[in-house]
Design a protein around this motif. Structure first.
Motif, mmCIF file in Angstrom:
data_model
loop_
_atom_site.group_PDB
_atom_site.id
_atom_site.type_symbol
_atom_site.label_atom_id
_atom_site.label_comp_id
_atom_site.label_asym_id
_atom_site.label_seq_id
_atom_site.Cartn_x
_atom_site.Cartn_y
_atom_site.Cartn_z
ATOM 1 N N LEU A 174 8.374 -9.926 7.570
ATOM 2 C CA LEU A 174 7.439 -8.801 7.538
ATOM 3 C C LEU A 174 6.033 -9.256 7.912
ATOM 4 N N ARG A 175 5.611 -10.367 7.311
ATOM 5 C CA ARG A 175 4.254 -10.862 7.586
ATOM 6 C C ARG A 175 4.070 -11.176 9.065
ATOM 7 N N ARG A 203 5.734 0.209 -10.698
ATOM 8 C CA ARG A 203 5.198 1.000 -9.609
ATOM 9 C C ARG A 203 6.189 1.074 -8.444
ATOM 10 N N PHE A 251 3.908 -8.181 11.610
ATOM 11 C CA PHE A 251 2.703 -7.365 11.696
ATOM 12 C C PHE A 251 1.446 -8.187 11.946
ATOM 13 N N ASP A 309 9.657 1.016 5.361
ATOM 14 C CA ASP A 309 8.397 0.289 5.539
ATOM 15 C C ASP A 309 7.513 0.371 4.306
ATOM 16 N N SER A 310 7.387 1.557 3.757
ATOM 17 C CA SER A 310 6.487 1.712 2.615
ATOM 18 C C SER A 310 7.013 0.960 1.401
ATOM 19 N N SER A 348 3.254 3.797 5.634
ATOM 20 C CA SER A 348 4.140 3.599 6.784
ATOM 21 C C SER A 348 3.418 3.918 8.092
ATOM 22 N N LYS A 352 7.633 4.513 -6.980
ATOM 23 C CA LYS A 352 7.416 4.887 -5.586
ATOM 24 C C LYS A 352 8.742 5.115 -4.867
ATOM 25 N N VAL A 386 5.658 -6.382 -1.028
ATOM 26 C CA VAL A 386 4.790 -7.488 -0.676
ATOM 27 C C VAL A 386 3.482 -7.417 -1.449
ATOM 28 N N TYR A 387 3.136 -6.227 -1.882
ATOM 29 C CA TYR A 387 1.838 -6.038 -2.508
ATOM 30 C C TYR A 387 1.717 -6.804 -3.816
ATOM 31 N N LEU A 415 13.066 5.338 8.133
ATOM 32 C CA LEU A 415 12.479 4.019 8.442
ATOM 33 C C LEU A 415 11.057 3.910 7.887
ATOM 34 N N GLY A 416 10.369 5.024 7.845
ATOM 35 C CA GLY A 416 9.044 5.035 7.234
ATOM 36 C C GLY A 416 9.103 4.695 5.756
ATOM 37 N N LEU A 469 6.172 -2.679 1.922
ATOM 38 C CA LEU A 469 4.758 -2.922 1.624
ATOM 39 C C LEU A 469 4.538 -2.998 0.120
ATOM 40 N N GLU A 470 5.206 -2.139 -0.600
ATOM 41 C CA GLU A 470 5.073 -2.167 -2.057
ATOM 42 C C GLU A 470 5.610 -3.474 -2.621
ATOM 43 N N LYS A 529 6.812 9.188 14.736
ATOM 44 C CA LYS A 529 7.034 8.810 13.345
ATOM 45 C C LYS A 529 6.216 9.690 12.407
ATOM 46 N N PHE A 560 -2.689 -7.093 1.802
ATOM 47 C CA PHE A 560 -1.314 -7.536 1.643
ATOM 48 C C PHE A 560 -1.129 -9.028 1.858
ATOM 49 N N PHE A 561 -1.989 -9.631 2.669
ATOM 50 C CA PHE A 561 -1.887 -11.072 2.878
ATOM 51 C C PHE A 561 -3.251 -11.719 2.715
#
Lengths: 193, 193
Positions: free
Chosen positions: A101-102, A174, A105, A160-161, B161, A178, A167-168, A156-157, A164-165, B178, B105-106
């Motif tokens: 993921l890192r 939470r 992006f 992704d979200s 997302s 979510k 990795v956060y 897919l959205g 992100l949660e 999207k 996030f990073f």
DNA sequence: CTAAATCTAACGAACGTTCGTTAGTTATAC
DNA sequence: GTATAACTAACGAACGTTCGTTAGATTTAG
């Protein structure tokens, strides 16, 4: 095999500090060797990184393909929610998905092109499979939608979200909230007329 | 003011290469000075970074607060979709939101704690506002839901997302698709009984 | 069966380069 | 004429990388 130990350590530090922030001496220390010895196994930092990247990609892709090959295609509610659970599991079990993921992006600039190619490849495959599944469900009138692409992209959205949660922080509560919220609204959105 | 030029260049390179990958000489060159001259304006790399971070946070927060203060609270469909458009606009107009996303996030390991505090602060405020808006809409029976937290978290998921899609490539078409897909399913999910 | 050759995996030392940072000096601006 | 902001010069530390070498295991040849 020592190469695998090095790759494992590389995965760890690339994930935590990014490409530029991870140093070969750090990685070597983790394995218990000197940084020069890494060059007996890899051509250099880029080589190590790209091998770690390809391993991560392969692991990610094969896990997802395996999941899709196992589901029965008759129960979208269970199968889709199960996929979200799979992503969470993958993320928490091994570091490869977080690394992936890192780097997807925020790739190191001089390797961005090579990385983008791999990312596009995996993304394309997963989307194609999902889209055909949705098409099946639409044909079977299990979900209500005109084009398969809409629920595919929306789903897919959510993936992704959720990532992100993950990795956060590690706010388990939470994450659960979510996931439940996104899933509730999504499922209602594609199953109700 | 030269400090602002330095911060602007810092923002650019921190966003592209991350904290570790961005160098002061690079930043100085962009401004047209030597890297040692940066120390006439900032205590060091950390100081520059944290000032850039706080500027980005403030810009992000105030843009969102301003938006929420302007909406009329009677038309959730327009207001929520408008918020997604705002996020896209912010992302494409200035680099601050992209920087903010990357560092949320990073974060660089040794500043993670300080950054987390800022991230939590902004996240908390936006979520609180959104939740109260949703509560208003529920009370006015414009949307159908029991608890305000569910649509709030689901909507924040869509925001995430969309931001990931923005940071990913510049595939304008895919972003539009999207956004449309996520929004369609989301809105149907919270407005239909 | 032994001796020579090759392979593996590590090493210390050093390379040139870049990093962030400090000190002292000069130019600019009010 | 004093502050501010730029400069030159230099710093120790770390970076990725290359070199030559060593110790041990494995394979090859006679």
């Amino acid at each position: 095999m020592k190469s695998n130990e090095i790759k494992k350590a590389g995965l760890k530090y690339f994930t935590i500090h990014g490409y530029e922030g991870a140093s070969l001496s750090q990685i070597a220390e983790e394995v218990g060797i000197k940084k020069q010895s890494i060059y007996a196994h890899f051509k250099g930092k880029d080589d190590l990184f790209l091998q770690v990247l390809r391993d991560a990609k392969e692991a990610d892709l094969s896990s997802k393909l395996e999941y899709f090959s196992k589901i029965d295609s008759r129960n979208p509610e269970k199968d889709l929610y199960g996929f979200l659970q799979l992503v969470i599991d993958l993320f928490q079990k091994n570091e490869q998905l977080k690394f992936w993921l890192r780097m997807s992006f925020f790739p190191p600039a001089h390797l961005a092109e090579a990385i983008d190619k791999e990312v596009f490849d995996i993304e394309e495959k997963v989307q194609a499979i999902l889209e055909s599944k949705f098409q099946d469900w639409i044909d079977a009138k299990v979900i209500v939608e005109e084009v398969a692409k809409t629920p595919t992209l929306a789903f897919l959205g959510i993936v992704d979200s959720i990532m992100l949660e993950l990795v956060y922080g590690n706010d388990e509560k939470r994450l659960k909230d979510k996931l439940e919220a996104s899933w509730t609204v999504f499922w209602r959105g594609i199953s109700h007329p």
